[in-house]
Design an enzyme around this catalytic site. Structure first.
Site, PDB file in Angstrom:
ATOM      1  CG  ASP A   1      -1.852   1.153   1.293  1.00 46.15           C
ATOM      2  OD1 ASP A   1      -2.946   1.043   0.727  1.00 46.15           O
ATOM      3  OD2 ASP A   1      -1.494   2.189   1.890  1.00 46.15           O
ATOM      4  CB  ILE A   2       0.862   4.382  -2.021  1.00 45.38           C
ATOM      5  CG1 ILE A   2       0.976   3.579  -3.331  1.00 45.38           C
ATOM      6  CG2 ILE A   2       1.723   5.643  -2.118  1.00 45.38           C
ATOM      7  CD1 ILE A   2       0.441   4.312  -4.552  1.00 45.38           C
TER       8      ILE A   2
ATOM      9  CD  GLU B   1      -4.767   4.008  -1.161  1.00 48.03           C
ATOM     10  OE1 GLU B   1      -4.936   4.306   0.037  1.00 48.03           O
ATOM     11  OE2 GLU B   1      -5.647   4.135  -2.022  1.00 48.03           O
TER      12      GLU B   1
END
Length: 612
Positions: free
Chosen positions: A475-476, A519
């Site tokens: 995940d960003i 994301e």
């Protein structure tokens, strides 16, 4: 009696009346029409035997009304070496031309035999027609006395005897009444005492000289102006006969070849993938067009998010000489090459190379292997839109023979390119629609649903073959702040850049990568170890950390990712549970400070102590 035989007899009778002179001369065109109709009514047997045309030797003596070898209707028979690809269609084409030549030779021979019986004191009658060009004539048909020795391999060129004068535009006929052996007649072997000669040129519709009709005699002053005038009309009829035969053979060949094209059109409509289009284009060319090397060039898909990027492509099919040097070769539209030029301008390119030229013109680029034996190149672009500035595909043909690709082959490929372009556009749309259903539109990665299908398939294979699958969920970090601060367009650029970084650190043909959510990304590492899984996860984390995004401010934007990892062993839980476990590990990585890799560990169940 056959209709054709009756018409030939009528033609002969009309010619006999015409040679009486006066108003009877007007019967000559009628006789020509009757002879042409007789030829056209000759019985044809589709697929029957073709004429046999033996090879001649110097000064070979022929005994029939036709020479041992005759000029071809296509302006001469030229011995040619065998090519790398000699398609079966070429054999059928040669059979059609051989039959047409044999029929024309027979009809002209009958013409000459009839004239010999009508014209008093005629010794030998000959029809000359072009060999390799209009400036070189050979004997197509003749009729002579049994004792005459005609040199059937004679070549009439400029300044080669009396008949060669007809090659000059200002000479409309020859009428010699007392030769006295002072002028050369090259078409005899034994040089008989010919005293008279009358000859007229054969003219096409544009008044080009395409041969001659010659009559000689061993008697002085055997021919008159009336004879010469009559021969002019007969020569016109002979040209019409040859032209109609040529057109008929050419039309038959075109019908057969376009019938093949129609069948390929049906195949194209049954084809739904781009790779199948490549294969069918290759099969069509190999079956219908001769070549020593053939390449099929294809541009990569246009990047919709970067339309200004220079387009690239590759050689998707190659066959023939040095094919291993060109297969899968990459190129850009700025590379210098003849095939690239055809793609870039969406126009056919044709070149003939002289044997004494040492400079090589690249086909794809400057680093390719050079073959100086190629004498002709023809490139036909294939476009999904005929008005487009650039083409998407191009067929590049090369031959060791100059003049191998003439107007007929070029028109045939042009028609094929139109059909193939339509089929290619259809296949692209089909795959695009398929991609919309299975891939993320922004990154090009597979989507959530396709990921689980692929992982389920890989799990079955892993259980059977006994290897592990590593699952990485990432995940960003702080991505909401990126969207809130810089806007969603910059957020899309970040997502796309990270997708590229992830793809660059895995095995493209083995591992699986998907955009799982907004994301979030998931990677399936096929046949890996616990150490290999963590090593790959760290490589991905560091690669993302090195990315720099220009947000048009003083400092560039940098982002990081958090990664959760889980190793699936053979025979254990299903892949949905594995993804959930990796997600739990990702949550731990986020909770523990972000920008790190955390591996999911099983928490052993507590064993209750035995009662005392």
């Amino acid at each position: 009696m056959l209709v054709s035989n009756i018409l030939f007899i009528v033609a002969g009778l009309l010619l006999g009346l015409a040679f009486q002179g006066g108003w009877h001369l007007f019967l000559i065109p009628v006789a020509g029409v009757a002879a042409a109709l007789g030829y056209m009514n000759l019985p044809r047997v589709p697929g029957g035997k073709t004429a046999s045309i033996p090879v001649i030797t110097k000064a070979m003596r022929a005994t029939g009304i036709s020479p041992a070898v005759a000029p071809d209707l296509r302006n001469g028979i030229k011995p040619e070496p065998t090519e790398y690809n000699e398609p079966s269609s070429a054999l059928r084409v040669n059979q059609v031309w051989a039959r047409a030549n044999a029929d024309v030779n027979k009809a002209l021979g009958d013409y000459l035999q009839g004239l010999k019986r009508i014209i008093p004191n005629a010794n030998t009658l000959i029809v000359f027609s072009p060999l390799r060009n209009y400036k070189e004539w050979g004997i197509r048909a003749y009729a002579s006395d049994p004792n005459a020795q005609v040199a059937t391999d004679v070549r009439i060129t400029e300044n080669s005897g009396l008949v060669s004068q007809l090659l000059r535009p200002e000479v409309n006929r020859l009428l010699e009444g007392d030769l006295m052996g002072g002028k050369t007649l090259l078409y005899y072997i034994d040089n008989p005492m010919i005293k008279s000669l009358v000859a007229v040129p054969l003219l096409d519709r544009d008044k080009n000289r395409i041969g001659a009709l010659v009559v000689d005699s061993m008697f002085p002053n055997a021919f008159s102006q009336t004879t010469a005038q009559a021969l002019t009309f007969i020569a016109s009829g002979m040209y019409t006969l040859c032209y109609k035969s040529f057109a008929s053979a050419q039309n038959y060949i075109a019908q057969q070849q376009f019938s093949v094209l129609y069948n390929y059109q049906h195949k194209f409509f049954q084809t739904m993938t781009v790779k199948d289009i490549y294969r069918q284009i290759f099969e069509y060319v190999k079956a219908n067009i001769p070549f020593d090397r053939m390449m099929l060039l294809a541009l990569d898909k246009q990047d919709d998010l970067n339309l200004h990027k220079e387009r690239e492509g590759s050689v998707v099919c190659c066959d023939g000489v040095d094919s291993e040097q060109f297969a899968n070769k990459r190129f850009t539209l700025s590379d210098k090459g003849l095939a690239i030029m055809a793609l870039f301008h969406n126009r056919p390119v044709e070149r003939v190379f002289s044997s004494n030229v040492s400079q090589y013109i690249p086909r794809i680029g400057g680093q390719e292997k050079r073959n100086m034996d190629v004498r002709q190149l023809f490139v036909m672009p294939i476009s999904t839109d005929s008005k487009a500035e650039q083409a998407e595909l191009a067929i590049c043909l090369e031959s060791f023979q100059s003049g191998r690709y003439m107007e007929h082959e070029m028109e045939l490929l042009k028609a094929f390119a139109s059909v193939a372009g339509f089929a290619y556009a259809r296949a692209i749309q089909f795959e695009k629609g398929k991609d919309l259903a299975t891939r993320d539109g922004l990154t090009g990665l597979i989507n959530h649903r396709t990921l689980h299908e692929n992982l389920r398939t890989e799990k079955i294979r892993a259980d059977r073959q006994g290897y592990n699958i590593g699952v990485l969920m990432m995940d960003i970090d702080h991505f909401k702040n990126v969207n809130d601060t810089y806007g969603h367009p910059i957020g899309d650029v970040v997502i796309k850049g990270i997708a590229g970084a992830i793809s660059g650190e895995i095995r493209k043909e083995i591992d699986v990568v998907a955009r799982y959510g907004g994301e979030e990304f998931v990677v399936g590492l096929i046949d890996t170890t616990p150490e290999g899984m963590i090593e790959t996860a760290e490589r991905i984390r560091k690669a993302v950390g090195k990315l720099v995004f220009d947000v048009h401010q003083t400092d560039p934007l940098r982002v990081t990712v958090s990664i959760g990892a889980y190793l699936v062993k053979p025979g254990t839980l299903d892949m949905k549970k594995a993804v959930n476990n990796a997600d739990q590990a990702l949550y731990k990585a986020k909770e523990g400070g972000r920008n790190q890799v955390i591996q999911y560990t099983e928490i052993p169940a507590e064993i209750p102590e035995p009662e005392k």
